[in-house]
Scaffold this motif. Structure first.
Motif, PDB file in Angstrom:
ATOM      1  N   GLU A  30     -29.130 -29.320 -56.570  1.00  0.00           N
ATOM      2  CA  GLU A  30     -30.097 -28.219 -56.476  1.00  0.00           C
ATOM      3  C   GLU A  30     -31.483 -28.751 -56.106  1.00  0.00           C
ATOM      4  O   GLU A  30     -32.178 -28.183 -55.266  1.00  0.00           O
TER       5      GLU A  30
ATOM      6  N   ASN B 279     -35.044 -28.937 -52.214  1.00  0.00           N
ATOM      7  CA  ASN B 279     -36.498 -28.773 -52.100  1.00  0.00           C
ATOM      8  C   ASN B 279     -37.053 -29.837 -51.156  1.00  0.00           C
ATOM      9  O   ASN B 279     -36.939 -31.031 -51.429  1.00  0.00           O
TER      10      ASN B 279
ATOM     11  N   SER C   4     -45.878 -27.907 -58.503  1.00  0.00           N
ATOM     12  CA  SER C   4     -44.956 -26.892 -57.972  1.00  0.00           C
ATOM     13  C   SER C   4     -43.506 -27.341 -58.114  1.00  0.00           C
ATOM     14  O   SER C   4     -42.607 -26.521 -58.331  1.00  0.00           O
ATOM     15  N   ILE C   5     -43.264 -28.642 -57.995  1.00  0.00           N
ATOM     16  CA  ILE C   5     -41.896 -29.157 -58.135  1.00  0.00           C
ATOM     17  C   ILE C   5     -41.400 -28.984 -59.563  1.00  0.00           C
ATOM     18  O   ILE C   5     -40.236 -28.622 -59.790  1.00  0.00           O
TER      19      ILE C   5
ATOM     20  N   ASP D  79     -42.295 -26.635 -61.621  1.00  0.00           N
ATOM     21  CA  ASP D  79     -41.959 -25.207 -61.742  1.00  0.00           C
ATOM     22  C   ASP D  79     -40.604 -24.928 -61.093  1.00  0.00           C
ATOM     23  O   ASP D  79     -39.794 -24.144 -61.625  1.00  0.00           O
ATOM     24  N   TYR D  80     -40.365 -25.532 -59.951  1.00  0.00           N
ATOM     25  CA  TYR D  80     -39.077 -25.352 -59.258  1.00  0.00           C
ATOM     26  C   TYR D  80     -37.936 -25.913 -60.110  1.00  0.00           C
ATOM     27  O   TYR D  80     -36.868 -25.276 -60.232  1.00  0.00           O
TER      28      TYR D  80
ATOM     29  N   LEU E 299     -37.099 -23.571 -62.977  1.00  0.00           N
ATOM     30  CA  LEU E 299     -36.344 -22.402 -62.523  1.00  0.00           C
ATOM     31  C   LEU E 299     -34.878 -22.757 -62.292  1.00  0.00           C
ATOM     32  O   LEU E 299     -33.969 -22.028 -62.736  1.00  0.00           O
ATOM     33  N   LYS E 300     -34.630 -23.874 -61.640  1.00  0.00           N
ATOM     34  CA  LYS E 300     -33.257 -24.285 -61.348  1.00  0.00           C
ATOM     35  C   LYS E 300     -32.510 -24.691 -62.615  1.00  0.00           C
ATOM     36  O   LYS E 300     -31.291 -24.543 -62.698  1.00  0.00           O
TER      37      LYS E 300
END
Length: 791
Positions: free
Chosen positions: A482, A486, A627-628, A630-631, A634-635
């Protein structure tokens, strides 16, 4: 008599209110710092003493040989606890403890918790204040006890006893338990941090372990007995289990077991390996505050003594007349000491007021400390205050009182007081003040440079480009796939051990040389992702991972190569436990595996099994990391796991080191400023005394044509000599004191340079000269007629 003393004291305090206020504030600040040192000491002294059976509890630890020295280890075989209780007479109770940091669930809410798995005897051996429920229900495997803080997280204000909670093991399997009791949060000056307490057998069930296996180690084993004379006997009987332990653990052969009393456990925890408990204060943190408090108190008392001499010099005729009318020297001493103790008492009130702010401010600097100014928790605090008042009053007032009361009344009336004799002693006091100030300034400057050095030191890998996360092994593959979607993520690697987070320790052998080394079990892309720098050979990669595992290929750091005196390390071999052969395929530059706290160790990196990837390293540019994360969060939710997302920057792993460094810096800077200000006040007072004594001389010299620069030189000459002597002595003392202090905290710290020493001395010299010039210039430019009229 008392009323007379009080009246005279009050008049003189009002008459000399400027000097009085200076003394009260200076002594008050010193008393406040001494109060901080007191509560800092009590926090450390009271470590684990909240336990009712404090004097009866001992921890069992082991020693083994490591490179010609013995090293203490905290973990012991689980079955040892079963054996000693059965075999060794005199032991009242034994209690085993092992820990996990596992998710705890209530409904849909999940919290990370420190869970202790203990024998039933543990809850009686150690003191837990039960708020609700019955602690005896710990004996039933289906129950847990939780802390008040944990109860608040899980249930809010609801009654916790009787509710069901779930603990998740490393394989994401859930186990449900009933809350049997809620206990008060354990104090921070305690060896344990426990959110959830449950039966030892629950750990065996959750992690599929057997406590009859000598290979299964636990965090700690405690024994309880009241007869201290049994210690040698029980220690000797523990030797009976060494053979069976060493047969089961060929890779971990021990020499002996020892018993450590609970009052020594907090201190020993810091030095033993696999300690598993929380340590008492670092020796530097325990010893530095009282040392610095004594320094500041001495400066304040020296200031008071010099100021008192200046004030008493204005009362010489009063002293002469009182002696002429029959006053005895003892009465004058009593009067002067009474005045001193009144000022010290007022300073005590000011000091306590300052301490109301200073104590919690000091406590907030340390995440592992919680102290507050209290007059009820420690009855000895009242004794401390009385003794501090007595010592301060004696040190500050005894010299002025003895000296001034010794004047002959005839000489005083004639104007020949002998006042000049006080000068030498005052100069000595001032010199001591400035030596302490230079030492304090040196420490402040060096620690500031050290903080910069340690915050920017090259750690041997790209620490600013790494995001770190812990995760269950079964989630690694799917989560990695996942993340690779990114485009901002440069690479993702799995690993069992992680740099600056943990590693194993093993003994290897090459030819006839043995070496204790760190072992890092890593994934094939891990070292490249971390940015570890290759010096020789090659790194691991995915294409050759299978062959490297089969062939026992390893990568080592330069420290290991140098320890074996290898000029060329590739294809060199060594053995683990005399049987497992490893071949070196690469050498990397040295990197900090445990921060700057400890020396860089020889390190071996080998490939871990993929199902043991419990850690994840993500490489990304600094500007993309927020931002990573946060990503990633989420994943991670999409993974549907019970484990809490814990991704954070690698820099956050180093934050504790930076926070402690910053706290040490703040303390030293504060003390340096306080010492400097107090010393400058002392210089100002002594210059004032000198001017008082030479007022008419100044007037005569001006009438005879002396220039202002000449007068300033004559008046300041001896003070400049004091500054030079104290600077040289203080720099030498500050250098060695700082070196010893830093060496007791870190293995890697900044080198003390001549520039740092010169800057420290120059800062004090400049401020001192400005103080002298300010005071002397006014007297040197005064109308000589005014000076000649001075009496």
């Amino acid at each position: 008599m008392f009323k007379n003393y009080l009246l005279i004291t009050f008049r003189n305090l009002v008459k000399n209110r400027t000097f009085t206020i200076i003394n009260i504030i200076g002594l008050g600040l010193a008393i406040a710092i001494c109060t901080v040192a007191f509560f800092n000491h009590m926090f450390n002294y009271e470590f684990d003493r909240h336990n009712e059976h404090f004097d009866e509890i001992y921890r069992v630890t082991s020693f083994r040989d490591m490179e010609g020295r013995e090293q203490e280890f905290g973990s012991v075989p689980a079955t040892l606890g079963l054996q000693v209780k059965k075999d060794i007479p005199g032991i009242k109770e034994t209690a085993r403890l092992t820990r996990s940091n596992s998710p705890v669930k209530f409904g849909d809410d999940i919290f990370q918790a420190s869970i202790a798995y203990v024998d039933t005897e543990f809850i009686d051996m150690f003191t837990f204040k039960i708020l609700n429920g019955d602690k005896e229900l710990l004996s039933e495997q289906g129950n847990v006890l939780i802390s008040r803080e944990m109860a608040g997280k899980l249930f809010g204000d609801d009654y916790a006893v009787g509710k069901r909670v779930t603990i998740v093991n490393d394989n994401n399997k859930e186990y449900s338990y009933t809350v049997a009791a809620v206990f008060e949060n354990l104090p921070l000056n305690c060896s344990f941090r426990i959110d959830v307490l449950t039966h030892f057998d629950n750990f065996l069930a959750m992690w599929d372990s057997r406590d009859t296996d000598w290979k299964f180690n636990i965090t700690a084993l405690f024994v309880q007995f009241s007869d201290k004379s049994l210690v040698p006997q029980i220690t000797q009987q523990l030797r009976n289990y060494i053979v069976v332990q060493n047969e089961a653990r060929q890779d971990f052969k021990i020499n002996r077991w020892i018993l450590t009393p609970l009052d020594k456990v907090g201190d020993s925890t810091r030095t033993i390996w696999n300690a598993g408990l929380f340590p008492a204060l670092h020796p530097a943190a325990a010893k530095a505050p009282p040392i610095m408090a004594i320094f500041i108190l001495l400066i304040a008392c020296f200031n008071f003594a010099n100021t008192s001499v200046a004030i008493f010099s204005r009362r010489l005729k009063e002293i002469g007349l009182r002696k002429t009318f029959g006053a005895q020297r003892k009465q004058l001493i009593q009067q002067f000491m009474f005045e001193t103790f009144i000022i010290c008492s007022l300073a005590m009130l000011v000091g306590i007021a300052i301490a109301q702010w200073l104590v919690p401010a000091y406590s907030s600097l340390w995440s592992y400390m919680s102290i507050e100014l209290t007059f009820t928790e420690y009855p000895v605090f009242w004794i401390f205050l009385v003794l501090l008042l007595g010592v301060t009053g004696f040190m500050a007032g005894v010299f002025p009182a003895m000296f001034v009361s010794s004047f002959s009344p005839v000489n005083v009336i004639k104007g020949n007081s002998g006042f000049k004799k006080s000068g030498k002693f005052s100069i000595v006091l001032l010199t001591l003040q400035f030596i302490i100030s230079v030492m304090s300034l040196t420490m402040g400057v060096v620690f500031e440079r050290n903080a910069r050095f340690q915050n920017t030191v090259d750690r041997g890998y790209d620490n600013k480009k790494i995001i770190f996360m812990q995760l269950p092994g079964q989630n690694f593959a799917s989560f990695r796939n996942e993340l690779l979607q990114n485009p901002k993520i440069i690479s993702v690697a799995g690993t069992q051990n992680h740099i600056e987070w943990g590693n194993g320790r093993k003994t290897i052998k090459s030819e006839q040389q043995q070496l204790e080394v760190n072992f890092l079990d890593v994934g094939p892309e891990y070292l490249a992702t971390m940015g570890v720098r290759l010096e020789e050979g090659r790194l691991f990669d995915e294409a050759r991972a299978s062959a490297d595992r089969t062939n026992g290929s390893v990568i080592i750091n330069k420290k290991l190569a140098n320890s074996f005196n290898w000029d060329v390390s590739s294809e060199k071999t060594f053995f683990l436990n005399d049987t497992i052969k490893y071949t070196v395929v690469g050498v990397v530059d040295d990197f900090y595996s445990n921060g700057v706290w400890s020396e860089i160790q020889p390190t071996v990196m080998r490939l871990s099994s993929t199902d043991l990837y419990y850690n994840l390293a993500v490489r990304a540019n600094e500007e993309d990391q927020a931002s990573i994360i946060d990503y990633m969060r989420l994943k991670w939710k999409e993974q549907g796991t019970n484990f809490i997302f814990n991704g954070r920057r690698q820099e956050e792993l180093l934050q504790e080191e930076k926070d402690i460094n910053g706290s040490i810096l703040k303390i030293n800077v504060f003390l340096a400023i306080a010492a400097t200000i107090l010393s400058l006040i002392g210089m100002y007072n002594l210059v004032s005394i000198n001017i008082i004594k030479r007022t008419k001389e100044i007037g005569i010299r001006k009438i005879q044509g002396a220039s202002i620069p000449l007068l300033m030189y004559l008046l300041s000459r001896k003070f400049i000599i004091v500054l030079l002597i104290s600077s040289a002595t203080g720099l030498l003392g500050g250098y060695y004191l700082t070196e010893v202090f830093m060496d007791s905290i870190w293995d890697y710290f900044v080198d003390i340079t001549a520039g740092m020493l010169i800057f420290s001395a120059s800062a004090l010299a400049l401020s001192t000269i400005l103080t002298i010039v300010f005071k002397i210039y006014g007297s040197a430019t005064k109308n000589p007629v005014v000076s000649l009229r001075y009496e």
